[in-house]
Scaffold this motif. Structure first.
Motif, PDB file in Angstrom:
ATOM      1  N   UNK A   1       0.833  -1.207   0.000  1.00  0.00           N
ATOM      2  CA  UNK A   1       0.000   0.000   0.000  1.00  0.00           C
ATOM      3  C   UNK A   1       0.864   1.251   0.000  1.00  0.00           C
ATOM      4  N   UNK A   2       1.964   1.237   0.772  1.00  0.00           N
ATOM      5  CA  UNK A   2       2.850   2.401   0.799  1.00  0.00           C
ATOM      6  C   UNK A   2       3.511   2.619  -0.555  1.00  0.00           C
ATOM      7  N   UNK A   3       3.927   1.532  -1.201  1.00  0.00           N
ATOM      8  CA  UNK A   3       4.527   1.662  -2.536  1.00  0.00           C
ATOM      9  C   UNK A   3       3.516   2.228  -3.525  1.00  0.00           C
ATOM     10  N   UNK A   4       2.263   1.804  -3.405  1.00  0.00           N
ATOM     11  CA  UNK A   4       1.231   2.319  -4.303  1.00  0.00           C
ATOM     12  C   UNK A   4       0.935   3.791  -4.013  1.00  0.00           C
ATOM     13  N   UNK A   5       0.978   4.157  -2.729  1.00  0.00           N
ATOM     14  CA  UNK A   5       0.795   5.561  -2.363  1.00  0.00           C
ATOM     15  C   UNK A   5       1.900   6.429  -2.944  1.00  0.00           C
ATOM     16  N   UNK A   6       3.136   5.942  -2.859  1.00  0.00           N
ATOM     17  CA  UNK A   6       4.265   6.677  -3.460  1.00  0.00           C
ATOM     18  C   UNK A   6       4.054   6.858  -4.958  1.00  0.00           C
ATOM     19  N   UNK A   7       3.590   5.814  -5.621  1.00  0.00           N
ATOM     20  CA  UNK A   7       3.366   5.880  -7.064  1.00  0.00           C
ATOM     21  C   UNK A   7       2.281   6.895  -7.410  1.00  0.00           C
TER      22      UNK A   7
END
Length: 447
Positions: free
Chosen positions: A320-326
């Motif tokens: 989820x954090x990686x997707x938020x960064x994206x």
């Protein structure tokens, strides 16, 4: 010395390879740097006030006054007239994003004034005459004597079909009508309005700046929206307001949809306004990171020091954090490209191309912001759904951004974007390669 007219703070020039997508959007002008420094210095107080205004459902008057005292409402006025001299659409978008990160309601309300003041300043600079209405308005803003509210929106009708009417009477005009979504209206001194002007040649679209102290001007601080609760987006009524004849300027025939020549002006307003959803996404991202670090902004939801959960090792949280960064990087990159394009090109000459880019980029930024808030709430846990949690407010505020894009109704913006794309499509006959002849298969056993 005003912080906006003082020399800019020392800023280390970024290296040539310095990344721009993994950090806050940065201004590209000295004026933009000074303005961002002012906003950053007030951000904590603005954020605290935002929470109180949201709970009470009241207009953020103290925050707007604080920005006015700091000189930010004169940001787009030339330095010679008491302003900061901001003329970059890119930096207006960056300043708006910084404001929205602290308080999206204030950013939305103040932006309407800033966009109009930038338009006034540009119009005045381009005029051969030294004394024009726009020049006088610009000076008044620089002298802190004018706060402008955009009163263009009317329920149930389009911008080129306003029901507010100006009727010739006694050598001037009598204006009657009602406007909605008038952000900043509770503290505005003047109201920029579009109306139907009745003339001997038929009804015309008219534009006018109406002083708020005239008899018949009624401001109703009635905004009770789901989000942006501190924006003061109530209604303004004009009840037989008398204006001099020269106050109304004509923009075309009433009922005729504006041509492509009008798109440039819309882009210069719509593009930097996208700083609002970007700022909301930035705030959601910051809150999620704080929650994952366990500093009290996590599952407790109150920011009261109750330890949040450290879940950075969980596969779901990591994803989820990686997707938020994206999502955040996509919003930053697309908006930066759009704003720099608007600054680099004559918006009036390239109106259709820039509007096409603006609508598409706006959709990307808005969707990324919505996704960022949703992911941040998941990362922060159920506490983020409690009343009073920052993310609960951001979830409501971000939904409002879809109504602020040009051609905002869902049945219209997609049609406009598709029409602009098709208008730029190459003719099929002259650009399609001829079919390639495929030889018939040889009989089996043929060498």
């Amino acid at each position: 010395m005003s912080p906006l007219t003082a020399p800019p703070p020392t800023v280390s020039p970024p290296a040539a390879h310095s990344p721009t997508l993994t950090a806050h959007p940065r201004p590209v002008t000295d004026a933009g740097q000074r303005l961002c420094a002012v906003v950053d210095g007030l951000a904590g107080r603005l954020a605290d006030q935002a929470a109180e205004n949201d709970r009470a459902g009241r207009f953020a008057a103290p925050s707007v006054r604080r920005l006015e005292e700091a000189g930010l409402l004169a940001a787009c006025v030339p330095v010679a007239d008491g302003g900061a001299g901001l003329d970059s659409v890119h930096d207006l978008g960056v300043v708006t994003a910084r404001l929205a990160e602290a308080d999206a309601s204030v950013a939305t309300a103040v932006f309407m004034h800033l966009a109009l003041s930038m338009h006034f300043a540009r119009t005045a600079a381009a005029a051969p005459a030294r004394d024009t209405p726009q020049r006088r308005w610009t000076r008044a803003i620089g002298e802190r004597r004018m706060i402008v509210c955009s009163t263009v929106t009317e329920p149930g009708t389009s911008a080129w079909l306003p029901a507010t009417v100006a009727v010739p009477e006694g050598g001037g005009w009598t204006v009657t009508g009602r406007k909605a979504m008038a952000s900043l209206s509770p503290v505005a001194t003047h109201f920029y309005t579009r109306l139907r002007a009745e003339t001997p040649d038929g009804p015309m679209i008219g534009s006018v700046l109406i002083p708020g102290d005239l008899k018949g001007v009624e401001v109703h601080d009635s905004w009770d929206g789901h989000g942006l609760r501190g924006s003061g987006s109530g209604t303004v009524a004009f009840d037989r307001v008398r204006l001099p004849w020269e106050a109304v300027g004509f923009r075309g025939r009433w009922g005729e949809r504006p041509g492509t020549g009008a798109l440039g002006g819309k882009v210069r307003v719509a593009a930097p306004l996208l700083g609002v959803p970007l700022g909301i996404a930035e705030a959601a991202h910051r809150t999620a990171l704080a929650a994952l670090s366990g500093d009290g902004q996590g599952s407790s939801g109150a920011g009261d020091g109750t330890p949040g959960r450290r879940r950075t090792g969980a596969a779901g949280a990591t994803a989820a954090l990686a997707e938020l960064e994206t999502a955040l990087v996509s919003a930053r990159g697309v908006l930066r490209c759009l704003l720099l394009d608007v600054d680099a090109h004559d918006a009036d000459a390239h109106g259709p191309d820039l509007m096409r880019a603006c609508i598409a980029a706006g959709t990307v930024v808005e969707r990324a912001a919505l996704h960022a808030v949703d992911l941040a709430m998941q990362l922060c846990g159920g506490g983020s759904y409690r009343a009073g949690h920052l993310l609960g407010r951001l979830a409501r505020d971000v939904r409002a951004t879809m109504f602020m894009r040009p051609h905002a109704p869902a049945e219209e913006w997609a049609d406009v974007l598709a029409d602009l794309a098709l208008a730029d499509a190459p003719p099929t006959a002259s650009h399609v390669a001829p079919p390639v002849a495929v030889p018939a298969a040889a009989p089996e056993g043929t060498p």
